[in-house]
Design an enzyme around this catalytic site. Structure first.
Site, PDB file in Angstrom:
ATOM      1  N   ASP A 145       0.794  -1.226   0.000  1.00 39.19           N
ATOM      2  CA  ASP A 145       0.000   0.000   0.000  1.00 39.19           C
ATOM      3  C   ASP A 145       0.830   1.281   0.000  1.00 39.19           C
ATOM      4  O   ASP A 145       0.690   2.149   0.871  1.00 39.19           O
ATOM      5  CB  ASP A 145      -0.959   0.014   1.200  1.00 39.19           C
ATOM      6  N   HIS A 188       3.894   4.301   9.167  1.00 38.82           N
ATOM      7  CA  HIS A 188       3.875   2.894   8.748  1.00 38.82           C
ATOM      8  C   HIS A 188       5.226   2.394   8.252  1.00 38.82           C
ATOM      9  O   HIS A 188       5.412   1.191   8.078  1.00 38.82           O
ATOM     10  CB  HIS A 188       2.852   2.675   7.629  1.00 38.82           C
TER      11      HIS A 188
HETATM   12  N1  Q9C Z   1      -8.813   0.100   2.674  1.00 39.96           N
HETATM   13  C1  Q9C Z   1      -1.784   6.525   6.533  1.00 39.96           C
HETATM   14  O1  Q9C Z   1      -2.870   6.902   6.911  1.00 39.96           O
HETATM   15  N2  Q9C Z   1      -4.552   1.209   2.556  1.00 39.96           N
HETATM   16  N3  Q9C Z   1      -1.642   5.451   5.779  1.00 39.96           N
HETATM   17  C2  Q9C Z   1      -5.468   0.411   3.224  1.00 39.96           C
HETATM   18  C3  Q9C Z   1      -7.649  -0.648   3.008  1.00 39.96           C
HETATM   19  C4  Q9C Z   1      -3.425   1.685   3.285  1.00 39.96           C
HETATM   20  C5  Q9C Z   1      -2.785   4.675   5.428  1.00 39.96           C
HETATM   21  C6  Q9C Z   1      -6.452  -0.150   2.266  1.00 39.96           C
HETATM   22  C7  Q9C Z   1      -3.714   2.878   4.120  1.00 39.96           C
HETATM   23  C8  Q9C Z   1      -2.464   3.534   4.551  1.00 39.96           C
HETATM   24  C9  Q9C Z   1      -0.584   7.313   6.847  1.00 39.96           C
HETATM   25 ZN    ZN Z   2      -3.872   6.664   8.681  1.00 39.76          ZN
END
Ligand code: Q9C
Ligand code: ZN
Length: 721
Positions: A145, A188
């Site tokens: 992601d 992350h």
């Molecule tokens: N709907 C931050 O908010 N995707 N990163 C998940 C599931 C990754 C989020 C998909 C989301 C990352 C910094």
């Molecule tokens: Zn987030």
């Protein structure tokens, strides 16, 4: 002649430009130029803006908007440059950006990045600016992601560098606190892997840097982003000097990043056990009450016990309403309160660094609420709070139970129900993949304007007592009304002959009225007798027709139940060493502390876990804070109390203190003015008595005041799910 005029014009033009440029620099780096001869030219407000005791840094650079997703990837399409532009534009439009000191970004150096990341990973990312589109796509595939772009390496260095600039500004005292608006986010990313839109772990790098460069001993990282910052967890798992707190959408491990180690039972490892706190959310649609109760019943008690020297916020706003990732329902103004509740820790040294937030309406609103709070503006009323929902209570219960062995403030938390581990992956009954209904647009009201009264704090002090700096001396303009004098005479029991005393009481009433009418934000009165003064204020408030609720916080050994009418207009919370439990009602709440108000840990614990939830749910329009001379509260604990209460009633607090305590006027005014209360030092472990009594009280009161709940109650409240 014409040539001469043109030259003159040009000269003036250039001078003005130079001046403006210079001024901008002064704004950014004011303290190096305090003796500069240019300064007297600046208006007074400019000078106050540059007072490091009150300034907020804002770190932003348009360069960080200059990368984007170059191919089709549904998982990444929400991470767009507009996230940053709309946030910054909102800060400009509301005038908030102008009130901050703008600090330039810089690139983090290799050495700084290597504080957290591996050499192999850094070297790999370094190649990305030279890759073709195909190469970038390939490179991206090894991570989860996230996407790469030829300019993202540059931006990632700026994002980490922005966090480092923020640390420098706060640690050197150039500013009190600040926010960095950055892309890509950081929490992350892992030692050797990009993940979840993150390339370098901005906050982790900044925390390591603060430890290394400034010798910071204890760091608190509050991650209120809706995702688990697993990168931060991994980075500090074994490190007891960094307390990492994260709440996150979890849904029994069904939500991204689907990690077992995001659950409440990951508490840190080895030396670091107890210093990692995960609050997994197993339902979506959570609201302000759910977030605030975790602050009151987990984060704040633990944070005060830990006593950080520096606070970071992984400030993602995807936990706000309208966000496609979080699917939560907390309104943007909740971030004002979350921010405020952290601002009396670490002498106010709060560094907020943007993480997620994908709804282009709620994101800028939430950013503005956060920055405006860092700047010290009055908080919005915490309206319509109720208890946490059942699922949130389950999480709260599990977290408290799991951490009770590490933190003395939790040692009386209910134990874990052995059968009901929230960890166990729950099978979804009606087949997999509940289709998301992405169609309907959520609407919520725009956050209210937060207007500061012209007078921040006014003091009513007897002659001969100097009014502290920054505070207005209160003089009642009108002659006291005969009717009022009569009423005061009745409620004070004073003799008519005591004209001077009655006049000063009537001044107190007019000070209260001005605070109530929001002509003045807060007030302090030094009075000959606090009980008499309190009686007068309460009676006057009761007799006036206003529907304004009043919260009275009383530090005194003298029982004061008689003030309370139980009509819901007044709530009295009294702290003393007396056990007055039998007198307790819904609106008269005597808190018995073993060491009275002189025990710092006991008092702070009761303030966080009882007074704040009660106050937030009661939502007064005015707080009357009364300190009797017999209460023996320590100055610092008193300042903490005063500071924390500013989150209620839009900061409309009226403080009553006895004339003999004039040495406490300056510290009290300082807290009313929004100066962070000085740190209490690591609190001594709470004794059983300190935790047991408030705990018992909490259990008794929780059927009236739902924000006191910490477990799915046995007295079966029909809460939603
Ligand atoms: N709907 C931050 O908010 N995707 N990163 C998940 C599931 C990754 C989020 C998909 C989301 C990352 C910094
Ligand atoms: Zn987030």
């Amino acid at each position: 002649m014409i040539v001469f005029m043109l030259l003159c014009f040009l000269y003036i033009y250039i001078s003005v430009c130079i001046f403006l440029l210079y001024k901008k620099r002064v704004d950014a780096w004011c303290l190096n130029h305090v003796t500069s001869p240019t300064l007297p030219l600046l208006a007074n407000c400019e000078l106050s803006k540059m007072n490091p005791d009150t300034t907020t840094a804002l770190i932003y650079d348009e360069e960080m908007t200059k990368y984007k997703l170059l191919w089709v990837d549904p998982a990444c399409k929400i991470e767009v440059p507009e996230r940053l532009t709309v946030s910054y534009e909102a800060l400009v439009k509301t005038g908030l950006a102008d009130r901050c000191v703008s600090v330039p970004v810089r690139e983090a150096t290799d050495e700084e990045i290597l504080l957290v990341h591996s050499e192999e990973y850094l070297e790999a990312v370094k190649q990305t600016p030279y890759m073709t589109l195909e190469d970038l796509q390939m490179f991206t595939l090894q991570y989860g992601d996230v996407y790469f772009h030829p300019n993202i390496y540059h931006c990632a260095k700026l994002a980490s560098g922005a966090a480092l600039q923020l640390v420098d500004s706060v640690m050197t005292g150039k500013v009190r606190n600040g926010m960095a608006l950055v892309r890509p986010p950081g929490h992350h990313s892992k030692r050797s892997a990009a993940n979840g839109f993150c390339v370098f772990n901005n906050v982790s790098i900044a925390a390591k840097y603060a430890k290394q460069k400034y010798g910071v001993k204890r760091i608190l990282i509050v991650d209120w982003d809706v995702h688990h910052g697993q990168g931060v967890q991994y980075c500090f798992e074994e490190d007891p000097s960094v307390l990492y707190f994260s709440w996150h959408r979890y849904e029994h491990q069904k939500f991204w990043p689907n990690l077992r180690e995001s659950d409440y039972d990951s508490v840190g490892k080895a030396e670091g056990a107890g210093f990692n706190i995960n609050v997994p959310w197993n339902k979506v649609g959570l609201e302000n009450s759910d977030y605030l109760s975790v602050f009151f019943h987990v984060l704040l008690p633990v944070a005060y016990e830990f006593c950080p020297d520096l606070v970071f916020v992984c400030a993602g706003f995807d936990a706000a309403i309208g966000d496609p990732e979080g699917e939560m329902c907390a309104t943007p103004d909740v971030f004002a309160h979350l921010t405020h509740l952290l601002m009396n820790l670490a002498d106010g040294k709060v560094c907020a660094v943007l993480e997620g937030g994908y709804n282009l309406k709620s994101l800028p609103q939430s950013v503005c609420e956060t920055v405006q709070t860092l700047l010290g503006d009055p908080l919005p009323r915490p309206a319509n709070l109720k208890g946490p929902c059942k699922s949130a209570l389950e999480s709260l219960h599990c977290v408290r139970a799991t951490h009770r062995k590490y933190w003395s403030c939790l040692k009386h938390a209910d134990k874990l129900p052995s059968d009901e581990l929230s960890t166990k992956p729950v099978k979804s009954a009606e087949g997999e993949a509940e289709e998301k209904t992405e169609t309907e647009e959520l609407v919520w009201p725009d956050p209210l304007k937060r207007i500061s009264p012209n007078v921040r704090t006014a003091a009513l002090v007897p002659e001969g007592v100097t009014c502290p700096e920054g505070c207005r001396l209160f003089c009642s303009s009108q002659e006291p009304e005969p009717n009022l004098i009569k009423q005061l005479q009745e409620s004070s029991g004073l003799d008519t002959a005591d004209a001077a005393a009655l006049t000063s009481l009537s001044s107190l009433i007019s000070l209260m009225d001005k605070v109530k009418k929001a002509e003045i934000r807060s007030g302090l009165a030094l009075v000959p007798d606090v009980s008499i003064a309190m009686n007068c204020v309460v009676q006057h408030a009761a007799s006036s027709s206003s529907s304004n609720r009043m919260l009275i916080v009383l530090l005194s050994e003298k029982m004061a139940k008689s003030c309370i009418t139980e009509d819901g207009k007044t709530m009295l919370v009294q702290f003393s060493r007396r056990s007055l439990e039998a007198e307790m009602t819904k609106y008269y709440i005597p808190v018995c502390l073993k060491q009275g108000c002189s025990g710092v840990s006991g008092l702070i614990h009761a303030v966080l876990s009882l007074l704040l939830p009660l106050g937030y749910e009661f939502d007064p329009g005015l707080v009357l804070l009364v300190r009797a001379p017999d209460c023996r509260v320590s100055e610092r604990a008193w300042q903490q109390l005063t500071g924390l209460l500013q989150g209620l009633a839009q900061g409309h607090t009226l403080v009553l203190m006895q004339e003999s305590e004039r040495s406490s006027v300056a510290p009290t005014v300082s807290s009313l003015l929004g100066t962070p209360a000085p740190s209490l030092g690591p609190l001594s472990a709470l004794g059983s008595e300190d935790v047991e009594a408030p705990e018992k009280l909490r259990l008794k009161l929780q059927r009236h005041w739902k924000l006191l709940q910490t477990t799915v109650s046995e007295n079966k409240c029909d809460d939603d799910g």
